[in-house]
Design an enzyme around this catalytic site. Sequence first.
Site, short mmCIF file in Angstrom:
data_model
loop_
_atom_site.label_atom_id
_atom_site.label_comp_id
_atom_site.label_asym_id
_atom_site.label_seq_id
_atom_site.Cartn_x
_atom_site.Cartn_y
_atom_site.Cartn_z
N PHE A 41 0.82 -1.21 0.00
CA PHE A 41 0.00 0.00 0.00
C PHE A 41 0.86 1.26 0.00
CE2 PHE A 41 -2.99 3.16 1.75
CZ PHE A 41 -4.01 3.00 0.83
N LYS B 62 -14.11 -2.27 9.98
CA LYS B 62 -14.55 -3.02 8.79
C LYS B 62 -13.69 -4.25 8.59
CE LYS B 62 -11.01 -1.89 6.03
NZ LYS B 62 -10.19 -2.78 5.18
#
Length: 340
Positions: free
Chosen positions: A31, A205
């Site tokens: 990322f 999440k």
Amino acid sequence: MAFGQSGIALVGVGEKGREGMTISVLGAGAFGTALAIALAREGRNVQLWGRNADSLAEMARTRINPKLPDATLPEGLLIQPDLELAAQSPTLLVAVPMQTVSGLLDSIDASLNGQRVVACCKGIDLTTGTGPSQLIARQKPDAVPAVLTGPSFASDIAQGLPTALTLACADEALGEQLQNELACSVLRIYRSKDVIGAELGGALKNVVAVACGIVIGAQLGVSARAALMTRGFAEMQRVAERMGANPTTLVGLSGLGDLALTCCSDQSRNYRYGMALGAGTEFDKSTTVEGVATAKAMADIARKEGLDLPICTTVNAICEGHITVPEALNQLLSRPLKEE
């Protein structure tokens, strides 16, 4: 060429260019590298730091990160092996696993006075029970903390596919500056002042994604997954409200958007890990699964705060081997009936 520690060539800039570096990405995983690629492609002055000197040297030589084999590092992207030099940039993007953020901040000698430190990781620190922005505020009080989060896979960003993210900063003026600095043709940045809500959405999440993976791995069906996503979202909003965030923040990219992405795609490590748990198969233990630590942190918070968090606590119990998947299913289905 300039050289940093370990004799690694700092490719793409000379001494003058180094002084002009405006963005440092701390963390050369998939990322962090994807963010660095996206920003450098559009002419931003970017340098990328990582912990592993050998890996950095190979990246500097090949202009490829093995975690993103289909993306070439732009010529102007600097591979920076020296953490202190990387930490001199006005804007630091922290893209290391959540449980290593505190150690990274401790490793930086500078006070980071007035520098913008943007957490790009998603999770809750097990030691303090806080998100990354509070770690930054605690360990580098002279810095300006912010959070960059939302539905995003590294491979999409690195390939130049459009991605929308939330940039949360309590200081509205500085948040607007960061928004303009980080937005590019690949990254559409939306601004928020609710830092706690944004980072809770990104953290929680992952727990729901593990749970949804368990459902699919156990062959319980997509209808069950949809129900679990919905109840998981309600649980996320309850936590946000208790923690002082605005629950409606989670209706945006940092909550609902990220939830939709990670609960339905096997590109998500949390989802894949859950599928392995549900199917009773092995999972690569070297892979960072942020949802596991977050579930543990939330189970601890639930006990201390008297919060009813059935999904977080159940995922934690499964991950720690306290209950089996069938036992967890029976517990959840036997809960008292109530109004939605």
